[in-house]
Design a protein around this motif. Sequence first.
Motif, PDB file in Angstrom:
ATOM      1  N   MET A 313       0.734  -1.153  -0.103  1.00  7.25           N
ATOM      2  CA  MET A 313       0.021   0.113  -0.041  1.00  7.25           C
ATOM      3  C   MET A 313       0.903   1.240   0.035  1.00  7.25           C
ATOM      4  N   SER A 314       1.964   1.189   0.422  1.00  5.52           N
ATOM      5  CA  SER A 314       3.219   2.226   0.543  1.00  5.52           C
ATOM      6  C   SER A 314       3.715   2.796  -0.795  1.00  5.52           C
ATOM      7  N   LYS A 315       3.526   1.788  -1.835  1.00  7.93           N
ATOM      8  CA  LYS A 315       4.368   1.958  -2.940  1.00  7.93           C
ATOM      9  C   LYS A 315       3.939   3.047  -3.958  1.00  7.93           C
ATOM     10  N   LEU A 316       2.662   3.441  -3.954  1.00  7.81           N
ATOM     11  CA  LEU A 316       1.986   4.413  -4.640  1.00  7.81           C
ATOM     12  C   LEU A 316       2.247   5.919  -4.048  1.00  7.81           C
ATOM     13  N   LEU A 317       2.606   5.928  -2.907  1.00 10.05           N
ATOM     14  CA  LEU A 317       2.467   7.185  -2.102  1.00 10.05           C
ATOM     15  C   LEU A 317       3.849   8.170  -2.783  1.00 10.05           C
ATOM     16  N   GLY A 318       4.477   7.558  -3.442  1.00  9.84           N
ATOM     17  CA  GLY A 318       5.477   8.643  -4.110  1.00  9.84           C
ATOM     18  C   GLY A 318       4.984   9.002  -5.523  1.00  9.84           C
ATOM     19  N   TYR A 319       3.755   8.499  -6.046  1.00  9.89           N
ATOM     20  CA  TYR A 319       3.579   8.731  -7.276  1.00  9.89           C
ATOM     21  C   TYR A 319       2.294   9.791  -7.289  1.00  9.89           C
ATOM     22  N   GLY A 320       2.162  10.320  -6.038  1.00 13.18           N
ATOM     23  CA  GLY A 320       1.025  11.185  -5.753  1.00 13.18           C
ATOM     24  C   GLY A 320      -0.288  10.651  -4.974  1.00 13.18           C
ATOM     25  N   MET A 321      -0.258   9.415  -4.841  1.00 15.90           N
ATOM     26  CA  MET A 321      -1.292   8.772  -4.167  1.00 15.90           C
ATOM     27  C   MET A 321      -1.257   9.419  -2.718  1.00 15.90           C
ATOM     28  N   THR A 322      -2.253   9.878  -2.088  1.00 14.89           N
ATOM     29  CA  THR A 322      -2.465  10.138  -0.566  1.00 14.89           C
ATOM     30  C   THR A 322      -2.613   8.978   0.351  1.00 14.89           C
ATOM     31  N   VAL A 323      -2.430   9.177   1.602  1.00 14.09           N
ATOM     32  CA  VAL A 323      -2.382   8.267   2.731  1.00 14.09           C
ATOM     33  C   VAL A 323      -3.857   7.843   2.617  1.00 14.09           C
ATOM     34  N   SER A 324      -4.813   8.460   2.359  1.00 18.38           N
ATOM     35  CA  SER A 324      -6.281   8.207   2.526  1.00 18.38           C
ATOM     36  C   SER A 324      -6.715   7.533   1.428  1.00 18.38           C
ATOM     37  N   GLU A 325      -6.193   7.706   0.359  1.00 19.91           N
ATOM     38  CA  GLU A 325      -6.671   7.117  -1.111  1.00 19.91           C
ATOM     39  C   GLU A 325      -5.882   5.492  -0.826  1.00 19.91           C
ATOM     40  N   ALA A 326      -4.698   5.536  -0.341  1.00 19.58           N
ATOM     41  CA  ALA A 326      -4.104   4.198  -0.079  1.00 19.58           C
ATOM     42  C   ALA A 326      -4.702   3.228   0.579  1.00 19.58           C
ATOM     43  N   ILE A 327      -5.499   4.029   1.688  1.00 17.17           N
ATOM     44  CA  ILE A 327      -6.134   3.011   2.682  1.00 17.17           C
ATOM     45  C   ILE A 327      -7.437   2.664   2.070  1.00 17.17           C
ATOM     46  N   ALA A 328      -8.266   3.562   1.187  1.00 22.80           N
ATOM     47  CA  ALA A 328      -9.433   3.221   0.485  1.00 22.80           C
ATOM     48  C   ALA A 328      -9.078   2.132  -0.320  1.00 22.80           C
ATOM     49  N   CYS A 329      -8.027   2.066  -0.980  1.00 23.37           N
ATOM     50  CA  CYS A 329      -7.675   0.864  -1.999  1.00 23.37           C
ATOM     51  C   CYS A 329      -7.648  -0.729  -1.184  1.00 23.37           C
ATOM     52  N   ALA A 330      -7.398  -0.558   0.075  1.00 21.28           N
ATOM     53  CA  ALA A 330      -7.365  -1.984   0.827  1.00 21.28           C
ATOM     54  C   ALA A 330      -8.465  -2.167   1.783  1.00 21.28           C
ATOM     55  N   THR A 331      -9.564  -1.015   1.638  1.00 20.58           N
ATOM     56  CA  THR A 331     -10.611  -1.011   2.637  1.00 20.58           C
ATOM     57  C   THR A 331     -11.789  -1.041   1.937  1.00 20.58           C
ATOM     58  N   VAL A 332     -12.473   0.238   1.671  1.00 23.51           N
ATOM     59  CA  VAL A 332     -13.761   0.248   1.214  1.00 23.51           C
ATOM     60  C   VAL A 332     -14.086  -0.246  -0.301  1.00 23.51           C
ATOM     61  N   ASN A 333     -12.897   0.071  -1.035  1.00 26.46           N
ATOM     62  CA  ASN A 333     -12.934  -0.297  -2.494  1.00 26.46           C
ATOM     63  C   ASN A 333     -12.890  -1.964  -2.562  1.00 26.46           C
ATOM     64  N   ALA A 334     -12.116  -2.556  -1.646  1.00 32.03           N
ATOM     65  CA  ALA A 334     -12.282  -4.199  -1.724  1.00 32.03           C
ATOM     66  C   ALA A 334     -13.362  -4.507  -1.261  1.00 32.03           C
ATOM     67  N   ALA A 335     -14.082  -4.128  -0.347  1.00 34.87           N
ATOM     68  CA  ALA A 335     -15.064  -4.408   0.148  1.00 34.87           C
ATOM     69  C   ALA A 335     -16.420  -4.277  -0.806  1.00 34.87           C
ATOM     70  N   ARG A 336     -16.264  -3.536  -2.113  1.00 32.17           N
ATOM     71  CA  ARG A 336     -17.330  -3.379  -2.903  1.00 32.17           C
ATOM     72  C   ARG A 336     -17.382  -4.503  -3.745  1.00 32.17           C
TER      73      ARG A 336
END
Length: 393
Positions: A313-336
Amino acid sequence: MNRRQFLSAAAAGAAAFVSVPTAFARQASKYDLLIKGGRVIDPSLRLDAVRDVAIAGGRITAVETNITGAAAETIDARGKLVVPGLLDIHTHTGRSADGPGLVLRDGVTGWIDAGSQGADHIGDIVAVARSSVQPGRVLINIGRAGILPDGDTMDLARADVAAAKDAVGKNREYVVGVKARLSREVAGANDYEVLRRAQEVASSFNLPVMIHMGQTISPIGKLVALLKRGDIVTHMFAPPPNAIVDDSGHIVPEVLAARRRGVWFDVGNGQTGHMRWDTIGTIMKAGFWPDTFSTDWNTNSKTTGVIDLPNCMSKLLGYGMTVSEAIACATVNAARMFPVFGDRGTLNVGAPADVALLELREGTFEFLDNYKGTITGKQRFFPAGTILAGKKM
Ligand SMILES: [Zn+2]
């Protein structure tokens, strides 16, 4: 019993006196668990603030500033992130009985085994899912023998629709989709027909297909054209041939069309052939960001570039992804993506109390792709504790 009857009953005998402190003690602990003072990030609620999280009866009961009610147990989360339990939609957790317990330590409170087994041995993976402490579900490999070193469906006869349908039908509770691995060393020139067959099986049960893309023989555009709403493309950062991006940095039109009609795009970190920094850079720059992170986890992931889901989840932080967006990818998005996770990936009041504690450390961190390439990042998530159904693991 009213108060007067209660008092007279209490006065009547020693047995009643014994029960009084127990009753009061139970009342005194309003919460089973209180997580105090962490930075709560819950993208499902668009929340990013210091909050306390109270848990009772295995459910989230309050997310507020300074909750004061007594709790049976309190966790001091100051300096940590408190996020919904992580969901990893592409793992091979089902390949070993200790898999679920291992990923739980990384904060993973729900996992999908993506195609470790096909019809012939689906029972092995289902057995692990059945005994998993956290929700675990299975995508059946359309290749009936599962993952094979010489290619799951190199022999097209292994993409056996009847066998797969039979296996899904017998394991409806645990098999939640069909996996089609399409790379040239897995399916050869059969890729398109293998996917067509996977879709035939999945559609008859109204289930999603997950395709493993990258280095296919057929163009990616031709393959994704077969995907329906709710299907998933994993290894979305796979480098050419047949990446989702063309040589001039444009996302392939059929890939854009697929996202528009509701096909999901997943990272699937893995170990070989699935991600290379230059391709990632081009795709991120084109604005085609992932819906989910996933590890492609197996029991040796700690010794590879995967390490754990928080690392991925940390790997795209350097590409402009925010902490909150990274967490969304492993939580709410996956839940859908999977109904089994429908009430998870959130800290909403009433939701199952699955919580991941993370540390977001600042420093200099090296991240690996699948080609021994490294990038340096300034932040990295580390697992720092897991709560499952309200219980500290
Ligand atoms: Zn995989």
